[in-house]
Every structure is written in C-alpha cells, then in structure tokens.
Design a protein around this motif. Sequence first.
Motif, PDB file in Angstrom:
ATOM      1  N   GLU A   1       0.826  -1.204   0.000  1.00 28.37           N
ATOM      2  CA  GLU A   1       0.000   0.000   0.000  1.00 28.37           C
ATOM      3  C   GLU A   1       0.862   1.257   0.000  1.00 28.37           C
ATOM      4  O   GLU A   1       0.621   2.197  -0.770  1.00 28.37           O
ATOM      5  N   GLY A   2       1.875   1.283   0.865  1.00 28.07           N
ATOM      6  CA  GLY A   2       2.717   2.461   0.964  1.00 28.07           C
ATOM      7  C   GLY A   2       3.499   2.739  -0.301  1.00 28.07           C
ATOM      8  O   GLY A   2       3.688   3.899  -0.694  1.00 28.07           O
ATOM      9  N   SER A   3       3.936   1.677  -0.970  1.00 33.95           N
ATOM     10  CA  SER A   3       4.715   1.870  -2.192  1.00 33.95           C
ATOM     11  C   SER A   3       3.833   2.316  -3.350  1.00 33.95           C
ATOM     12  O   SER A   3       4.233   3.162  -4.155  1.00 33.95           O
ATOM     13  N   VAL A   4       2.623   1.782  -3.439  1.00 33.52           N
ATOM     14  CA  VAL A   4       1.732   2.118  -4.552  1.00 33.52           C
ATOM     15  C   VAL A   4       1.174   3.530  -4.401  1.00 33.52           C
ATOM     16  O   VAL A   4       1.153   4.318  -5.354  1.00 33.52           O
ATOM     17  N   ARG A   5       0.731   3.877  -3.221  1.00 29.56           N
ATOM     18  CA  ARG A   5       0.005   5.140  -3.033  1.00 29.56           C
ATOM     19  C   ARG A   5       0.923   6.357  -2.969  1.00 29.56           C
ATOM     20  O   ARG A   5       0.449   7.498  -3.003  1.00 29.56           O
ATOM     21  N   ALA A   6       2.226   6.146  -2.907  1.00 28.02           N
ATOM     22  CA  ALA A   6       3.151   7.274  -2.825  1.00 28.02           C
ATOM     23  C   ALA A   6       3.039   8.198  -4.033  1.00 28.02           C
ATOM     24  O   ALA A   6       3.167   9.422  -3.897  1.00 28.02           O
ATOM     25  N   ASP A   7       2.817   7.644  -5.221  1.00 23.44           N
ATOM     26  CA  ASP A   7       2.723   8.477  -6.422  1.00 23.44           C
ATOM     27  C   ASP A   7       1.518   8.129  -7.279  1.00 23.44           C
ATOM     28  O   ASP A   7       1.484   8.429  -8.459  1.00 23.44           O
ATOM     29  N   ARG A   8       0.506   7.490  -6.657  1.00 24.07           N
ATOM     30  CA  ARG A   8      -0.724   7.161  -7.389  1.00 24.07           C
ATOM     31  C   ARG A   8      -1.938   7.461  -6.492  1.00 24.07           C
ATOM     32  O   ARG A   8      -2.502   6.569  -5.870  1.00 24.07           O
ATOM     33  N   PRO A   9      -2.361   8.722  -6.419  1.00 22.79           N
ATOM     34  CA  PRO A   9      -3.473   9.084  -5.532  1.00 22.79           C
ATOM     35  C   PRO A   9      -4.785   8.409  -5.882  1.00 22.79           C
ATOM     36  O   PRO A   9      -5.656   8.270  -5.013  1.00 22.79           O
ATOM     37  N   HIS A  10      -4.954   7.952  -7.128  1.00 19.30           N
ATOM     38  CA  HIS A  10      -6.197   7.302  -7.535  1.00 19.30           C
ATOM     39  C   HIS A  10      -6.039   5.788  -7.662  1.00 19.30           C
ATOM     40  O   HIS A  10      -6.909   5.128  -8.242  1.00 19.30           O
ATOM     41  N   ALA A  11      -4.970   5.257  -7.128  1.00 22.86           N
ATOM     42  CA  ALA A  11      -4.695   3.826  -7.285  1.00 22.86           C
ATOM     43  C   ALA A  11      -5.811   2.978  -6.702  1.00 22.86           C
ATOM     44  O   ALA A  11      -6.365   3.280  -5.641  1.00 22.86           O
TER      45      ALA A  11
ATOM     46  N   CYS B   1       4.091 -10.422 -12.512  1.00 25.92           N
ATOM     47  CA  CYS B   1       4.649  -9.919 -11.258  1.00 25.92           C
ATOM     48  C   CYS B   1       4.253  -8.474 -11.014  1.00 25.92           C
ATOM     49  O   CYS B   1       3.832  -7.749 -11.928  1.00 25.92           O
ATOM     50  N   GLU B   2       4.399  -8.088  -9.759  1.00 23.45           N
ATOM     51  CA  GLU B   2       4.268  -6.698  -9.327  1.00 23.45           C
ATOM     52  C   GLU B   2       5.380  -6.441  -8.323  1.00 23.45           C
ATOM     53  O   GLU B   2       5.595  -7.253  -7.417  1.00 23.45           O
ATOM     54  N   VAL B   3       6.091  -5.336  -8.477  1.00 20.24           N
ATOM     55  CA  VAL B   3       7.183  -4.959  -7.587  1.00 20.24           C
ATOM     56  C   VAL B   3       6.891  -3.584  -7.016  1.00 20.24           C
ATOM     57  O   VAL B   3       6.505  -2.670  -7.752  1.00 20.24           O
ATOM     58  N   GLY B   4       7.066  -3.438  -5.714  1.00 21.22           N
ATOM     59  CA  GLY B   4       6.854  -2.143  -5.076  1.00 21.22           C
ATOM     60  C   GLY B   4       7.900  -1.878  -4.012  1.00 21.22           C
ATOM     61  O   GLY B   4       8.267  -2.779  -3.250  1.00 21.22           O
TER      62      GLY B   4
END
Length: 323
Positions: free
Chosen positions: A22-32, A83-86
Amino acid sequence: MEILELDPTDADARRRWHEVREGSVRADRPHALTTTLGAFEATATAASTYVARTWLQAVDGSEVVGVAELELPLTENLDVAWCEVGVLPGRRRRGVGRALWDAVVERSRAAGRTRVGGEVSVDVDVAGAGHAFATAMGAVERHREDHLLARLPVPATPIAPDYEVVTWRGRCPDEHRGAYLAMRNQMNADVPTGELDLETTVLDDERLAASERGLMKAYDVRVAAARRRSDGTFGGYSLLFVPHGEDYGWQDDTLVMPEHRGHRLGAALKSANYAGLPDHVGVVHTWTAPDNTAMHRTNTALGFRVVEHMYEMEASIASDGPG
C-alpha cells in the motif's frame, strides 16, 4: 538487506507485507485501486488449481522495505510469469527494486518461464517511477488502457424496450450459468490485449465456480445481464466488485454479444449495477483501451474521467535476455 519469501500462514507478516505494498503504490498514485487487506488475505490463505503465487519481501534488519508478488499460470500461458514490484518511497534508488526483480526472474526461470509480464499504472498528474523502473529492467510496453473514475450517482440509462435486466449477486444462478459462461468466454476471446501474445482462458463451470468462491470471500460480486424478451436470449452482462467494507466499486467486464450490439445495452447494464449499490458506495473505477472508442463514449456519458494510464509491460527472461 535480504530477499525472503512471505510465510502465508503468518497473519502479522501478511499484514506487514500488505502495508508495504500500500505504501509503495500510493506514494505516487493518488487514484490507485489496490488490493484490500481482506482480498489479499483471501488469496494468500487459499490454494489455487489455476495459479501458483509467491510473495517476496525485501527485509533490511527487521523492516520490510519492498515487496513483490509472483504469479505462475498453471493451465495456460505456461511460458509466462506475472509480477508486481513495489518499494517504499524512502528506500528507492538503493537497489531494492532490482533485488526483488532478480528474485522474480530467478524463480520464473526455474519454473520454465521465458517472459515476465505486469501492469504499470501512471497517474495523469503525478510523476511516478514505475514505468521507468520497468523499462530499466528490460520490459517493453505491449498494451495500454486508461484507468477511469466516476462519482456516483451516474445518469440513468434505461434498458432498450426489447430487453429486460436480470441481476444477481455472488454465484450465478444455475438457470443462467450456461448463458453466463458463453458470455464470459466471448469476453475472454474479445478483450483487447494489444501486442501481448497470450492463450485465451476458457471457463468451464468448475473454473467459474472456483472464481466465484474466491471472489465472494472479499467482494460483493454484482452482475447485471440483458435478456431479450422475445426469446429469453442473453445479450450481454456487466460485472462489478465492491470490496467488503469499502466505499468504492470496480467495474470488471462489460460485454455485449455481437448480434445484440447497437441497443446501448452496455450503458444500461452499468447504470443498473450502479443504481443498485448501497448509499455509502460513492466511486466506481473502470479500465478501457484508448482505441475502444465505443466503450470510451459510454464511460464518458456516464461521467467517467481518465485518472491514470495503465501499461501492460513484458520482459524476455530467456537465459541470455535481460535480468
């Protein structure tokens, strides 16, 4: 720092892994739109016949600073890994993402896979590092979709007079399963994939049932279908998920069968699904390829706006390739 596999039986470890994603995705994606903890728990604690999953974590001391998810299809596309990497924003540009990627590649090669695919989403207003990282790892763009968002309520679109709306939640009723399977498989055959070379997934009743059971653990699953009044033939469906306890929904498939097109059934089915949502659900997400002009027009008329661009990326991991 070391790369470890998550123990999916450890509830605290699962929670920490999810928090870092969550922390890695939402850092630069406010609408994620991210996987809720409930949905992650449902997936991490259940075996699947159709996909093998591994969750990796980059651990520095006692701190998890980055995570990766690896999925290996087991019934088709056996040359592909997903895969997904964060990585947490404060730990980027220190080799964490590369170490996770290398661990993904190592495990993918060991499973006989020759390419790794994944989705990278970029906010239309906020600069993000995801696309540049994927490119640096040797991935190339194969397909693009727009991520759109609408705030409810949306304008009502009545169903065409020759049709009626049939709705259900959760498991598809037995009397509709044959028609529903036919529509789902048509959707799988029709869905745009750009330059991705993939085998089409074919659903049978067993596979549909397994999917329904898994989804119902984490989502309120809602389907609106169009049935022609004259002969009872189903002409389309729209599938919507609302995560348990959340205030948003996400639009999955919407399909109108070829012989039933031209009646605005797609808009009517979406509208019917949204109208049935509880009052606390105020936002719906959806994805549409830019060249799917008909669906883009439908979504715009319903009030959707583009908030992100989603790129489907792919990297060759043949033994002499990148990684």
